[in-house]
Design a protein around this motif. Structure first.
Motif, PDB file in Angstrom:
ATOM      1  N   PHE A 113      50.878  30.339  45.285  1.00  0.00           N
ATOM      2  CA  PHE A 113      50.672  31.645  45.910  1.00  0.00           C
ATOM      3  C   PHE A 113      49.500  32.376  45.255  1.00  0.00           C
ATOM      4  O   PHE A 113      48.659  32.968  45.947  1.00  0.00           O
ATOM      5  CB  PHE A 113      51.946  32.486  45.806  1.00  0.00           C
ATOM      6  CG  PHE A 113      51.880  33.786  46.547  1.00  0.00           C
ATOM      7  CD1 PHE A 113      52.247  33.854  47.890  1.00  0.00           C
ATOM      8  CD2 PHE A 113      51.453  34.957  45.925  1.00  0.00           C
ATOM      9  CE1 PHE A 113      52.193  35.054  48.580  1.00  0.00           C
ATOM     10  CE2 PHE A 113      51.387  36.153  46.613  1.00  0.00           C
ATOM     11  CZ  PHE A 113      51.761  36.195  47.941  1.00  0.00           C
ATOM     12  N   PHE A 121      46.199  33.398  47.279  1.00  0.00           N
ATOM     13  CA  PHE A 121      45.894  34.826  47.360  1.00  0.00           C
ATOM     14  C   PHE A 121      44.471  35.088  46.878  1.00  0.00           C
ATOM     15  O   PHE A 121      43.728  35.853  47.508  1.00  0.00           O
ATOM     16  CB  PHE A 121      46.886  35.632  46.519  1.00  0.00           C
ATOM     17  CG  PHE A 121      46.593  37.105  46.493  1.00  0.00           C
ATOM     18  CD1 PHE A 121      47.073  37.938  47.493  1.00  0.00           C
ATOM     19  CD2 PHE A 121      45.824  37.661  45.480  1.00  0.00           C
ATOM     20  CE1 PHE A 121      46.790  39.302  47.483  1.00  0.00           C
ATOM     21  CE2 PHE A 121      45.531  39.016  45.464  1.00  0.00           C
ATOM     22  CZ  PHE A 121      46.023  39.847  46.469  1.00  0.00           C
ATOM     23  N   ARG A 122      44.092  34.459  45.774  1.00  0.00           N
ATOM     24  CA  ARG A 122      42.734  34.654  45.267  1.00  0.00           C
ATOM     25  C   ARG A 122      41.696  34.186  46.274  1.00  0.00           C
ATOM     26  O   ARG A 122      40.695  34.862  46.509  1.00  0.00           O
ATOM     27  CB  ARG A 122      42.572  33.906  43.941  1.00  0.00           C
ATOM     28  CG  ARG A 122      41.150  33.874  43.417  1.00  0.00           C
ATOM     29  CD  ARG A 122      41.089  33.270  42.036  1.00  0.00           C
ATOM     30  NE  ARG A 122      41.728  31.968  41.965  1.00  0.00           N
ATOM     31  CZ  ARG A 122      41.143  30.829  42.329  1.00  0.00           C
ATOM     32  NH1 ARG A 122      39.913  30.844  42.830  1.00  0.00           N
ATOM     33  NH2 ARG A 122      41.775  29.675  42.201  1.00  0.00           N
ATOM     34  N   ASN A 151      42.062  33.935  49.568  1.00  0.00           N
ATOM     35  CA  ASN A 151      42.069  34.832  50.727  1.00  0.00           C
ATOM     36  C   ASN A 151      41.413  36.161  50.397  1.00  0.00           C
ATOM     37  O   ASN A 151      40.707  36.748  51.233  1.00  0.00           O
ATOM     38  CB  ASN A 151      43.507  35.057  51.209  1.00  0.00           C
ATOM     39  CG  ASN A 151      44.098  33.820  51.854  1.00  0.00           C
ATOM     40  OD1 ASN A 151      43.378  32.983  52.382  1.00  0.00           O
ATOM     41  ND2 ASN A 151      45.413  33.697  51.809  1.00  0.00           N
ATOM     42  N   ALA A 152      41.655  36.650  49.189  1.00  0.00           N
ATOM     43  CA  ALA A 152      41.035  37.915  48.788  1.00  0.00           C
ATOM     44  C   ALA A 152      39.518  37.773  48.684  1.00  0.00           C
ATOM     45  O   ALA A 152      38.770  38.673  49.083  1.00  0.00           O
ATOM     46  CB  ALA A 152      41.624  38.373  47.455  1.00  0.00           C
ATOM     47  N   LEU A 155      46.363  40.990  42.630  1.00  0.00           N
ATOM     48  CA  LEU A 155      47.699  40.635  43.110  1.00  0.00           C
ATOM     49  C   LEU A 155      48.755  41.569  42.532  1.00  0.00           C
ATOM     50  O   LEU A 155      49.704  41.953  43.234  1.00  0.00           O
ATOM     51  CB  LEU A 155      48.015  39.184  42.737  1.00  0.00           C
ATOM     52  CG  LEU A 155      49.390  38.648  43.157  1.00  0.00           C
ATOM     53  CD1 LEU A 155      49.579  38.778  44.660  1.00  0.00           C
ATOM     54  CD2 LEU A 155      49.550  37.200  42.725  1.00  0.00           C
ATOM     55  N   ARG A 189      51.105  43.729  45.144  1.00  0.00           N
ATOM     56  CA  ARG A 189      52.547  43.520  45.238  1.00  0.00           C
ATOM     57  C   ARG A 189      53.316  44.826  45.413  1.00  0.00           C
ATOM     58  O   ARG A 189      54.465  44.811  45.842  1.00  0.00           O
ATOM     59  CB  ARG A 189      53.050  42.796  43.986  1.00  0.00           C
ATOM     60  CG  ARG A 189      52.846  41.288  44.047  1.00  0.00           C
ATOM     61  CD  ARG A 189      53.347  40.614  42.805  1.00  0.00           C
ATOM     62  NE  ARG A 189      53.283  39.161  42.931  1.00  0.00           N
ATOM     63  CZ  ARG A 189      53.402  38.326  41.912  1.00  0.00           C
ATOM     64  NH1 ARG A 189      53.579  38.795  40.698  1.00  0.00           N
ATOM     65  NH2 ARG A 189      53.345  37.027  42.104  1.00  0.00           N
ATOM     66  N   ILE A 232      46.520  40.899  52.954  1.00  0.00           N
ATOM     67  CA  ILE A 232      46.213  39.653  52.254  1.00  0.00           C
ATOM     68  C   ILE A 232      47.494  39.015  51.714  1.00  0.00           C
ATOM     69  O   ILE A 232      47.625  37.788  51.685  1.00  0.00           O
ATOM     70  CB  ILE A 232      45.205  39.890  51.123  1.00  0.00           C
ATOM     71  CG1 ILE A 232      43.950  40.584  51.685  1.00  0.00           C
ATOM     72  CG2 ILE A 232      44.800  38.575  50.480  1.00  0.00           C
ATOM     73  CD1 ILE A 232      43.278  39.823  52.802  1.00  0.00           C
ATOM     74  N   VAL A 233      48.460  39.840  51.304  1.00  0.00           N
ATOM     75  CA  VAL A 233      49.752  39.302  50.863  1.00  0.00           C
ATOM     76  C   VAL A 233      50.472  38.637  52.031  1.00  0.00           C
ATOM     77  O   VAL A 233      50.999  37.523  51.912  1.00  0.00           O
ATOM     78  CB  VAL A 233      50.621  40.414  50.247  1.00  0.00           C
ATOM     79  CG1 VAL A 233      52.027  39.895  49.950  1.00  0.00           C
ATOM     80  CG2 VAL A 233      49.986  40.948  48.970  1.00  0.00           C
ATOM     81  N   THR A 261      48.792  35.382  52.890  1.00  0.00           N
ATOM     82  CA  THR A 261      49.040  34.338  51.904  1.00  0.00           C
ATOM     83  C   THR A 261      50.425  33.741  52.075  1.00  0.00           C
ATOM     84  O   THR A 261      50.600  32.517  51.993  1.00  0.00           O
ATOM     85  CB  THR A 261      48.871  34.900  50.482  1.00  0.00           C
ATOM     86  OG1 THR A 261      47.559  35.471  50.343  1.00  0.00           O
ATOM     87  CG2 THR A 261      49.030  33.792  49.447  1.00  0.00           C
TER      88      THR A 261
END
Length: 240
Positions: A168, A172-173, A175-176, A204, A208, A215-216, A219
């Motif tokens: 994850f 996430f990185r 996608n960000a 992240l 959260r 983006i979360v 992901t």
């Protein structure tokens, strides 16, 4: 004296397709029926185009597994074995032909369930042919791995584990960065990977606090749909 760690990127391959996994499982089931027949080697050579040494090696390899455990991992059978490693800790091995994506989903579910049962998270590895679980501070291995897992609760367990997983964080990185949320200090130059990870981790932690952060959400979608085979895992647990 610590055991070697497998590089995390070894788990990033696409892995075996579900159809190929079922085909391999069905082949092993048929091979188990023919193991003691005199024409088994000829069948392997004629029907599967193996040369004589390859057929002999495959026959010997599979026969050793059957003699040791009595079972093969097929499309209808999962094998669970246990042995001690060089440090005296228990290793529990689940053998299955169903491929990387299903095993990654199963790994996350088992990590969450074992953490509830044992009070700590065991070390786990997954690949196309099953899972390896290393248990510490336990006298007896945990062999009832599917205890407490149902088609109804497995998705919730996986989602809890997925949020804190390396998969994850990596997705996430990426996608960000694709959404231009991780700016470069020097345009035109690539930031070192360790710095990208550091910035991704910091972002992240902030994201959260907002579960609906785009983006979360993306992901989670990418991990569940592209990297895990959750529907087949639910069906597997239902079949068991």
């Amino acid at each position: 004296g610590a055991p070697a760690m497998v590089p995390f990127w070894r788990g990033e391959s696409v892995g075996r397709s579900p159809d190929l996994g079922l085909a391999i499982g069905a082949f092993l089931a048929e091979l188990q029926k023919r193991l003691e027949e005199p024409d088994c080697l000829g069948w392997l050579q004629h029907d599967f185009f193996l040369d004589a040494p390859a057929a002999r090696d495959l026959h010997r390899h599979v026969r050793r597994q059957v003699l040791s455990t009595g079972y093969l991992p097929t499309d209808r059978t999962l094998c669970i074995e246990a042995s001690r490693d060089q440090l005296g800790d228990w290793q529990v091995i689940l053998l299955s032909p169903f491929g990387n994506r299903l095993h990654l989903a199963l790994r996350l579910a088992l990590e969450g369930r074992l953490r509830q049962r044992l009070g700590y998270g065991p070390q786990c590895l997954h690949h196309d042919d099953g899972l390896l679980i290393r248990l510490t501070d336990t006298d007896e291995p945990v062999l009832d791995l599917f205890d407490g897992l149902t088609p109804e609760n497995v998705e919730g367990i996986i989602l809890e584990e997925l949020a804190d997983s390396a998969l994850f964080a990596m997705r996430f990185r990426q996608n960000a960065a694709r959404a231009l949320l991780l700016p470069r200090m020097k345009p035109g130059q690539r930031a070192p990977l360790w710095l990208q990870r550091l910035r991704g981790r910091d972002l992240l932690q902030v994201a959260r606090r907002h579960p609906d952060f785009p983006i979360v959400v993306e992901t989670f979608r990418e991990c569940l749909n592209d990297h895990l085979d959750l529907p087949r895992l639910k069906q597997l647990i239902a079949d068991i």
